[in-house]
Design a protein around this motif. Sequence first.
Motif, PDB file in Angstrom:
ATOM      1  N   GLN A   1      -4.211   8.672  -2.996  1.00 53.42           N
ATOM      2  CA  GLN A   1      -5.576   8.879  -2.054  1.00 53.42           C
ATOM      3  C   GLN A   1      -6.926   8.330  -2.366  1.00 53.42           C
ATOM      4  O   GLN A   1      -7.454   7.623  -1.609  1.00 53.42           O
ATOM      5  N   MET A   2      -7.022   8.537  -3.855  1.00 54.15           N
ATOM      6  CA  MET A   2      -8.180   7.909  -4.287  1.00 54.15           C
ATOM      7  C   MET A   2      -8.327   6.432  -4.193  1.00 54.15           C
ATOM      8  O   MET A   2      -9.201   5.637  -4.013  1.00 54.15           O
ATOM      9  N   LEU A   3      -7.259   6.079  -4.906  1.00 56.95           N
ATOM     10  CA  LEU A   3      -6.842   4.377  -4.745  1.00 56.95           C
ATOM     11  C   LEU A   3      -7.180   3.791  -3.525  1.00 56.95           C
ATOM     12  O   LEU A   3      -7.628   2.599  -3.207  1.00 56.95           O
ATOM     13  N   ARG A   4      -6.665   4.550  -2.386  1.00 57.74           N
ATOM     14  CA  ARG A   4      -6.614   4.015  -1.137  1.00 57.74           C
ATOM     15  C   ARG A   4      -8.183   3.916  -0.731  1.00 57.74           C
ATOM     16  O   ARG A   4      -8.472   2.848  -0.158  1.00 57.74           O
ATOM     17  N   ARG A   5      -8.909   4.968  -1.031  1.00 57.06           N
ATOM     18  CA  ARG A   5     -10.196   4.797  -0.594  1.00 57.06           C
ATOM     19  C   ARG A   5     -10.964   3.622  -1.465  1.00 57.06           C
ATOM     20  O   ARG A   5     -11.866   2.905  -0.796  1.00 57.06           O
ATOM     21  N   ILE A   6     -10.865   3.470  -2.643  1.00 55.18           N
ATOM     22  CA  ILE A   6     -11.378   2.425  -3.260  1.00 55.18           C
ATOM     23  C   ILE A   6     -11.046   0.995  -2.952  1.00 55.18           C
ATOM     24  O   ILE A   6     -11.848   0.232  -2.513  1.00 55.18           O
ATOM     25  N   VAL A   7      -9.743   0.961  -2.418  1.00 48.79           N
ATOM     26  CA  VAL A   7      -9.346  -0.571  -1.890  1.00 48.79           C
ATOM     27  C   VAL A   7      -9.963  -0.646  -0.463  1.00 48.79           C
ATOM     28  O   VAL A   7     -10.494  -1.612  -0.318  1.00 48.79           O
TER      29      VAL A   7
END
Length: 301
Positions: free
Chosen positions: A221-227
Amino acid sequence: MSFSSFDRKKENSPQPSQWKLLRQELLKYLECFLMAVINGCQVSAPPNRTAAMWEDFITCLKHQDLVSSAALETQSCYLLTKTAVSRPLFLILDDNFYYQSMRYEVYQLARKYSLGFCQLFLDCSLETCLQRNGQRPQALPAETIHLMEGKIEKPNPEKNAWEHNSLIIPSTTCSSEASLKLTDLLLTALENPVTYIEDNVEQKKADRIICSTNVLHQADQMLRRIVSQTMKEAKDEQVLPFNLKLLAEELNKLKAEFLEDLKHGNKKYLCSQETVHIPDIISFFHYEKDNIVRKYFSKPH
């Protein structure tokens, strides 16, 4: 007796983020009932409860002649019937339980009270699921069925010792052989209750699997937001469409590598650390991400 997903009968279906809380609340209600049966006392309502959900739970017990509608009902207490105190008593939790971690919560409850535990997995093809869903009075969107097919985790006794008492049968099978296997499954669970004191190695292994699953989900979830945020910044910087496409491909590839690494416990990005922490994952991802971003625009991030 059978507990189905009675809370789904409500007109306003909960959001996906609420299902976990509802499952945990239902398990608390189930524990109240178990304590009453084991101790031979009344079923008392827990202090913290959702009124409508508790009412549905009690209605379910009444329909199966497990509690009576006595005068004590005004005090949120219900008397057990002869059916409830008879032996044996089988409790059937009828739901998808698509994640192994969901079923493990039920196993923990069985272990806490030294009860038998077993799993019946009805193996059904995607095509059959879609066909049956279309015949329901209130059919789910087809996308939901496709999503469930990708998420569901079959019992894996070789990997999880606590799932050893499991049976997988085709959902289209309705033979005497399948019935005998199911009967054997239930009798085995009844005759071999889960003991509270277990091998610490097995317990720690199971807990570690649950923890890893949660970390992987949070990281995803967090990596998706960063991308997503990085791509927004690139558009604001007016990066050319062709380069935007290349940047997106590189970032998504990096994200996939991180998640795959976490899933298999290789810890490529986490050096020799024994424990995986979300902040560490994010920090390493930002470092690798910034190296990619510099090729497309120079603004520091």
